[in-house]
Design a protein around this motif. Structure first.
Motif, short mmCIF file in Angstrom:
data_model
loop_
_atom_site.label_atom_id
_atom_site.label_comp_id
_atom_site.label_asym_id
_atom_site.label_seq_id
_atom_site.Cartn_x
_atom_site.Cartn_y
_atom_site.Cartn_z
N UNK A 143 0.80 -1.22 0.00
CA UNK A 143 0.00 0.00 0.00
C UNK A 143 0.84 1.27 0.00
N UNK A 144 2.13 1.16 0.27
CA UNK A 144 3.03 2.29 0.18
C UNK A 144 2.61 3.50 0.97
N UNK A 145 2.52 4.62 0.29
CA UNK A 145 2.28 5.91 0.92
C UNK A 145 0.88 6.03 1.51
N UNK A 146 0.01 5.05 1.27
CA UNK A 146 -1.34 5.11 1.80
C UNK A 146 -1.38 4.93 3.31
N UNK A 147 -0.30 4.41 3.91
CA UNK A 147 -0.28 4.22 5.37
C UNK A 147 -0.01 5.55 6.05
N UNK A 148 -0.91 5.93 6.96
CA UNK A 148 -0.70 7.13 7.76
C UNK A 148 0.03 6.75 9.03
N UNK A 149 0.46 7.75 9.79
CA UNK A 149 1.10 7.48 11.07
C UNK A 149 0.14 6.75 12.00
N UNK A 150 -1.14 7.12 11.95
CA UNK A 150 -2.14 6.43 12.76
C UNK A 150 -2.27 4.97 12.36
N UNK A 151 -2.20 4.68 11.05
CA UNK A 151 -2.26 3.30 10.57
C UNK A 151 -1.09 2.49 11.13
N UNK A 152 0.10 3.08 11.09
CA UNK A 152 1.30 2.41 11.58
C UNK A 152 1.17 2.13 13.07
N UNK A 153 0.73 3.13 13.83
CA UNK A 153 0.59 2.95 15.27
C UNK A 153 -0.47 1.90 15.58
N UNK A 154 -1.56 1.88 14.82
CA UNK A 154 -2.60 0.87 15.03
C UNK A 154 -2.06 -0.53 14.74
N UNK A 155 -1.25 -0.66 13.69
CA UNK A 155 -0.67 -1.94 13.33
C UNK A 155 0.28 -2.43 14.42
N UNK A 156 1.11 -1.53 14.94
CA UNK A 156 2.03 -1.89 16.02
C UNK A 156 1.24 -2.34 17.25
N UNK A 157 0.19 -1.60 17.58
CA UNK A 157 -0.64 -1.94 18.74
C UNK A 157 -1.32 -3.29 18.54
N UNK A 158 -1.80 -3.55 17.32
CA UNK A 158 -2.44 -4.84 17.02
C UNK A 158 -1.45 -5.98 17.19
N UNK A 159 -0.22 -5.80 16.70
CA UNK A 159 0.80 -6.84 16.84
C UNK A 159 1.15 -7.06 18.30
N UNK A 160 1.20 -6.00 19.09
CA UNK A 160 1.48 -6.14 20.53
C UNK A 160 0.39 -6.94 21.23
N UNK A 161 -0.85 -6.76 20.80
CA UNK A 161 -1.97 -7.49 21.40
C UNK A 161 -2.06 -8.91 20.85
N UNK A 162 -1.19 -9.25 19.90
CA UNK A 162 -1.22 -10.60 19.33
C UNK A 162 -2.26 -10.72 18.26
N UNK A 163 -2.53 -9.63 17.56
CA UNK A 163 -3.54 -9.64 16.51
C UNK A 163 -3.23 -10.67 15.45
N UNK A 164 -4.27 -11.20 14.87
CA UNK A 164 -4.14 -12.24 13.84
C UNK A 164 -4.79 -11.74 12.58
N UNK A 165 -4.45 -10.54 12.18
CA UNK A 165 -5.03 -9.91 11.01
C UNK A 165 -4.53 -10.58 9.73
N UNK A 166 -5.42 -10.84 8.82
CA UNK A 166 -5.02 -11.41 7.54
C UNK A 166 -4.34 -10.34 6.72
N UNK A 167 -3.20 -10.68 6.16
CA UNK A 167 -2.44 -9.73 5.34
C UNK A 167 -2.70 -10.01 3.88
#
Length: 93
Positions: free
Chosen positions: A67-91
């Protein structure tokens, strides 16, 4: 027990509440210290233990590849938070 310079086997005992002490050599390789987070990656009956911060950055790099430049800082922070919680998001990819 050492197998080679970049591969080794170590053991740990599982305690009553499922707690395991990560051996010092493994902590050093993962770059984890007191308070660090680790991620368990389960694939086909095997488990990899990885540094959560590094895993989150690798995931972000994969996401940015699609997705390249489509990721905002909020998107990145949400992704990091999801990974910390053990998220199992389909990529997608």
């Amino acid at each position: 027990m050492a197998v080679s310079s970049d591969t080794f086997i170590d053991n740990a005992k599982v305690m009553a509440k499922g707690q395991v002490t990560i051996p010092k050599d493994v902590r050093n390789i993962l770059g984890v210290t007191n308070g660090s987070h680790v991620t368990f990656v389960v694939e086909q009956g095997s488990v990899r233990l990885v540094n959560s911060a590094i895993y989150a950055m690798q995931t972000i790099h994969r996401e940015m590849g699609s997705v390249g430049a489509d990721l905002t800082e909020d998107d990145v922070m949400a992704l990091v938070e999801e990974e910390r919680r053990g998220g199992n998001r389909a990529h997608s990819g």
